[in-house]
Design a protein around this motif. Structure first.
Motif, short mmCIF file in Angstrom:
data_model
loop_
_atom_site.label_atom_id
_atom_site.label_comp_id
_atom_site.label_asym_id
_atom_site.label_seq_id
_atom_site.Cartn_x
_atom_site.Cartn_y
_atom_site.Cartn_z
N HIS A 24 38.69 44.41 38.71
CA HIS A 24 39.90 44.42 37.86
C HIS A 24 40.11 45.80 37.25
O HIS A 24 41.24 46.29 37.18
CB HIS A 24 39.79 43.38 36.74
CG HIS A 24 39.97 41.97 37.22
ND1 HIS A 24 39.65 40.88 36.45
CD2 HIS A 24 40.47 41.48 38.39
CE1 HIS A 24 39.93 39.78 37.13
NE2 HIS A 24 40.42 40.12 38.32
N HIS A 75 40.04 42.11 46.80
CA HIS A 75 39.65 41.49 45.53
C HIS A 75 39.91 39.98 45.55
O HIS A 75 39.06 39.18 45.15
CB HIS A 75 40.42 42.15 44.38
CG HIS A 75 40.29 41.41 43.09
ND1 HIS A 75 39.07 41.22 42.47
CD2 HIS A 75 41.20 40.76 42.32
CE1 HIS A 75 39.26 40.49 41.38
NE2 HIS A 75 40.54 40.20 41.27
N GLU A 79 37.25 36.81 45.08
CA GLU A 79 37.37 35.68 44.15
C GLU A 79 37.40 34.34 44.90
O GLU A 79 36.77 33.37 44.47
CB GLU A 79 38.66 35.82 43.32
CG GLU A 79 38.55 36.86 42.22
CD GLU A 79 39.78 36.92 41.31
OE1 GLU A 79 39.77 37.71 40.37
OE2 GLU A 79 40.76 36.16 41.57
N HIS A 134 47.75 37.48 35.43
CA HIS A 134 46.83 36.74 36.31
C HIS A 134 45.39 36.84 35.79
O HIS A 134 44.66 35.85 35.78
CB HIS A 134 46.94 37.28 37.74
CG HIS A 134 46.10 36.51 38.72
ND1 HIS A 134 46.51 35.33 39.29
CD2 HIS A 134 44.84 36.71 39.17
CE1 HIS A 134 45.55 34.85 40.07
NE2 HIS A 134 44.52 35.69 40.02
N ASP A 139 42.29 34.10 36.27
CA ASP A 139 40.95 34.67 36.45
C ASP A 139 40.04 34.34 35.27
O ASP A 139 38.83 34.18 35.44
CB ASP A 139 41.03 36.19 36.66
CG ASP A 139 41.62 36.53 38.03
OD1 ASP A 139 41.77 35.61 38.85
OD2 ASP A 139 41.92 37.71 38.26
FE LIG Z 1 41.38 38.88 39.83
#
Ligand SMILES: [Fe+2]
Ligand SMILES: [Fe+2]
Length: 152
Positions: A24, A75, A79, A134, A139
């Motif tokens: 991030h 990314h 996740e 987000h 997240d």
């Molecule tokens: Fe993320």
């Protein structure tokens, strides 16, 4: 710094899962680099109004966008892998949101034409908002779940 700058704020943005947090942070750095490129081009745009022979385009902004999209794909895959491996109950909805964010970002990037600084500015604003929203909603919920599973 101009208005699209997104500053990393440990108390809000750190979610406690190291791999996600560092990605991030990287993503925010990239969006800020885009914001700087757009600000630079904005300066060119202003200058061009006064000096008709100055030519600038949004090449830099589009290059940053392409890097951001590539990084974001990796990314999101990271996740989604964590969600799968740890049976995150909300994973389909979270993954659907990833898909939608990417679809919009790619559509927007493709719509940036040379010299269309106005659209580049809008895209930067969209990405800045989108990334922060987000991270702070979807997240954060994922990170809380993973922390509960003993991850860090
Ligand atoms: Fe993320
Ligand atoms: Fe996510």
């Amino acid at each position: 710094m101009q208005k699209f700058h997104l500053a990393w704020d440990d108390s809000r943005h750190t979610l406690g899962i190291a791999s996600i947090d560092s990605q991030h942070r990287g993503l925010m750095d990239m969006i800020n680099a885009l914001a700087e490129a757009v600000a630079h081009d904005c300066d060119c745009e202003q200058a061009r109004r006064h000096m008709a022979n100055i030519i600038c385009d949004c090449k830099q902004a589009r290059r940053h966008m392409a890097n951001i999209i590539r990084f974001t794909e990796e990314h999101f895959a990271h996740e989604e892998d964590l969600m799968r491996r740890h049976d995150f109950p909300n994973r389909e909805k979270h993954a659907a949101e990833h898909k939608e964010v990417l679809r919009q970002a790619v559509t927007m990037m493709e719509a940036i034409k040379p010299d269309d600084i106005g659209r580049a500015v809008l895209v930067t604003a969209f990405l800045t908002d989108c990334a922060e929203n987000h991270i702070l909603r979807e997240d954060k919920a994922l990170a809380l779940y993973l922390l509960g599973k003993g991850l860090s």
